[in-house]
Design a protein around this motif. Structure first.
Motif, mmCIF file in Angstrom:
data_model
loop_
_atom_site.group_PDB
_atom_site.id
_atom_site.type_symbol
_atom_site.label_atom_id
_atom_site.label_comp_id
_atom_site.label_asym_id
_atom_site.label_seq_id
_atom_site.Cartn_x
_atom_site.Cartn_y
_atom_site.Cartn_z
ATOM 1 N N ASN A 158 -0.223 7.174 8.348
ATOM 2 C CA ASN A 158 0.170 5.810 7.970
ATOM 3 C C ASN A 158 1.645 5.642 8.294
ATOM 4 O O ASN A 158 2.449 6.523 7.971
ATOM 5 N N MET A 159 1.991 4.518 8.897
ATOM 6 C CA MET A 159 3.387 4.287 9.258
ATOM 7 C C MET A 159 4.263 4.169 8.015
ATOM 8 O O MET A 159 5.362 4.725 7.957
ATOM 9 N N VAL A 160 3.796 3.428 7.035
ATOM 10 C CA VAL A 160 4.474 3.331 5.744
ATOM 11 C C VAL A 160 3.561 3.990 4.717
ATOM 12 O O VAL A 160 2.400 3.597 4.568
ATOM 13 N N HIS A 161 4.069 5.014 4.020
ATOM 14 C CA HIS A 161 3.206 5.792 3.123
ATOM 15 C C HIS A 161 4.045 6.372 1.993
ATOM 16 O O HIS A 161 4.655 7.430 2.135
ATOM 17 N N ASN A 162 4.077 5.648 0.860
ATOM 18 C CA ASN A 162 4.809 6.121 -0.305
ATOM 19 C C ASN A 162 3.896 5.978 -1.526
ATOM 20 O O ASN A 162 3.868 4.936 -2.189
ATOM 21 N N LEU A 163 3.143 7.036 -1.819
ATOM 22 C CA LEU A 163 2.162 6.978 -2.900
ATOM 23 C C LEU A 163 2.818 6.839 -4.273
ATOM 24 O O LEU A 163 2.223 6.276 -5.196
ATOM 25 N N ARG A 164 4.024 7.342 -4.412
ATOM 26 C CA ARG A 164 4.689 7.274 -5.725
ATOM 27 C C ARG A 164 5.034 5.847 -6.128
ATOM 28 O O ARG A 164 5.229 5.570 -7.310
ATOM 29 N N MET A 165 5.110 4.942 -5.134
ATOM 30 C CA MET A 165 5.526 3.573 -5.433
ATOM 31 C C MET A 165 4.387 2.564 -5.268
ATOM 32 O O MET A 165 4.624 1.358 -5.209
ATOM 33 N N VAL A 166 3.143 3.028 -5.228
ATOM 34 C CA VAL A 166 2.009 2.121 -5.076
ATOM 35 C C VAL A 166 1.935 1.164 -6.269
ATOM 36 O O VAL A 166 2.058 1.576 -7.434
ATOM 37 N N ALA A 167 1.734 -0.114 -5.974
ATOM 38 C CA ALA A 167 1.496 -1.119 -7.012
ATOM 39 C C ALA A 167 -0.009 -1.164 -7.267
ATOM 40 O O ALA A 167 -0.742 -1.905 -6.609
ATOM 41 N N TRP A 168 -0.468 -0.348 -8.204
ATOM 42 C CA TRP A 168 -1.905 -0.196 -8.432
ATOM 43 C C TRP A 168 -2.557 -1.499 -8.867
ATOM 44 O O TRP A 168 -3.760 -1.703 -8.641
ATOM 45 N N ASN A 169 -1.791 -2.395 -9.474
ATOM 46 C CA ASN A 169 -2.347 -3.671 -9.930
ATOM 47 C C ASN A 169 -2.482 -4.695 -8.817
ATOM 48 O O ASN A 169 -2.949 -5.813 -9.045
ATOM 49 N N PHE A 214 6.043 -4.444 -0.760
ATOM 50 C CA PHE A 214 7.424 -4.520 -1.212
ATOM 51 C C PHE A 214 8.306 -4.895 -0.024
ATOM 52 O O PHE A 214 7.965 -4.644 1.135
ATOM 53 N N ASP A 215 9.464 -5.481 -0.329
ATOM 54 C CA ASP A 215 10.355 -5.939 0.743
ATOM 55 C C ASP A 215 10.724 -4.803 1.689
ATOM 56 O O ASP A 215 10.764 -4.974 2.910
ATOM 57 N N TRP A 216 11.008 -3.640 1.125
ATOM 58 C CA TRP A 216 11.400 -2.504 1.969
ATOM 59 C C TRP A 216 10.258 -2.054 2.873
ATOM 60 O O TRP A 216 10.498 -1.610 4.007
ATOM 61 N N ALA A 217 9.024 -2.143 2.374
ATOM 62 C CA ALA A 217 7.875 -1.757 3.192
ATOM 63 C C ALA A 217 7.689 -2.724 4.350
ATOM 64 O O ALA A 217 7.406 -2.316 5.493
ATOM 65 N N THR A 218 7.846 -4.013 4.067
ATOM 66 C CA THR A 218 7.765 -5.017 5.136
ATOM 67 C C THR A 218 8.864 -4.805 6.158
ATOM 68 O O THR A 218 8.626 -4.843 7.380
ATOM 69 N N GLU A 219 10.088 -4.562 5.681
ATOM 70 C CA GLU A 219 11.218 -4.346 6.598
ATOM 71 C C GLU A 219 10.967 -3.142 7.503
ATOM 72 O O GLU A 219 11.144 -3.216 8.730
ATOM 73 N N ALA A 220 10.546 -2.030 6.906
ATOM 74 C CA ALA A 220 10.306 -0.825 7.702
ATOM 75 C C ALA A 220 9.176 -1.035 8.700
ATOM 76 O O ALA A 220 9.292 -0.677 9.873
ATOM 77 N N ASN A 221 8.090 -1.638 8.256
ATOM 78 C CA ASN A 221 6.942 -1.829 9.141
ATOM 79 C C ASN A 221 7.287 -2.751 10.302
ATOM 80 O O ASN A 221 6.893 -2.503 11.452
ATOM 81 N N GLU A 222 8.026 -3.817 10.028
ATOM 82 C CA GLU A 222 8.408 -4.747 11.088
ATOM 83 C C GLU A 222 9.351 -4.086 12.090
ATOM 84 O O GLU A 222 9.211 -4.263 13.306
#
Length: 295
Positions: free
Chosen positions: A196-207, A215-223
């Protein structure tokens, strides 16, 4: 060259030494006829549940499987096989590994009985001169491999081998090592990186697992990753540890990211890259996948 002579030749390969070059190897493997160049895939595999759920991501995998020519064999670099040193699976019948916990029994019941390919394992070993490659008879197919390949080829009728990720080596090492297996693309071998290009299990929003959220940082990194990929600017991706906070959060550990570099390293000049399954999951994961199309 008939099959018996071919296998005998493979048995002699370790005795030939590191002076063998690619031209010599191609002569020895002439019985494995050249094919049109195969594409290369990076598959964002996400949760193991994608193996048994029906969703847009598995539909994307199936679509890709129908778009490309059926391969003679598959070589998969999965995030879930990290080793000290480099290994390739070389057994005739690799077991299905359920390398996870806490999931429904239905997932553990899944078997993907694709054959292995000792021949392809030996050929891969000899192509790689950057390091010593060991043949492995203990691993099998982990969920980074079978949970996605089963959607591409549900009949499990294509030989599959895995190549491990040496966790002791930096990103540029993996990128250069991947280049040494490029000749397999013209032997009918589909090379797949699975992570997975972005993969941070510790910060998953389970809800928020059931909605499209990042998250903003995930969007920034993926883009930023996608921009580098589509502009053929791979060096910043190799130097991912120097790209700032968003990348640091997106890649807290490298094992899910490195299969992307294996895929990108195999792109040749003017080959087109297309993205699919490009959506976030749970805020801190992306399913973004890509196909490198032969020119």
């Amino acid at each position: 060259m008939d099959r018996k002579r071919f296998l005998k030749s493979l048995a002699l390969l370790p005795l030939i030494g590191s002076t063998m070059n690619l031209k010599d190897l191609n002569k020895m493997t002439s019985s494995m006829s050249n094919t049109d160049k195969m594409p290369v895939l990076f598959l964002g595999h996400g949760s193991p549940m994608n193996a048994i759920e029906e969703n847009e991501f598995v539909q994307g995998f199936r679509k890709i499987g129908k778009e490309i020519e059926k391969p003679n064999a598959i070589l998969c670099i999965s995030a879930h096989w990290e080793t000290r040193g480099t290994y390739v699976t070389a057994m005739q019948n690799p077991p299905t590994i359920h390398d996870f916990g806490g999931f429904p029994q239905a997932l553990f019941d899944i078997q993907y009985p694709a054959p292995g390919s000792p021949e392809l394992a030996n050929q891969t070993k000899q192509l790689i001169t950057k390091t010593k490659v060991e043949l492995d008879d203990k691993w099998g197919l982990d969920h980074g491999a079978w949970s996605v390949i089963k959607h591409l080829y549900p009949n499990a009728d294509i030989p599959v081998i895995q190549m491990s990720i040496d966790y002791t080596q930096p990103a540029h090492y993996h990128y250069e090592l991947a280049k040494q297996i490029s000749a397999l693309r013209q032997k009918g071998v589909l090379i797949i990186g699975s992570g997975n290009m972005v993969h941070n299990l510790r910060m998953v929003a389970w809800n928020k697992l059931n909605e499209e959220f990042a998250f903003d940082w995930a969007t920034e990194a993926n883009e930023k990753m996608k921009n580098h990929i589509l502009s053929d600017d791979f060096q910043p991706l190799i130097d991912f540890k120097s790209q700032g906070r968003a990348f640091d959060l997106a890649i807290p550990t490298p094992e899910h990211y490195l299969p992307l570099l294996y895929t990108l390293a195999l792109r040749e000049e003017k080959e087109e890259i297309t993205l699919f399954n490009d959506k976030p999951v749970g805020g801190s994961l992306t399913m973004t996948s890509l196909k490198i199309e032969p020119n």
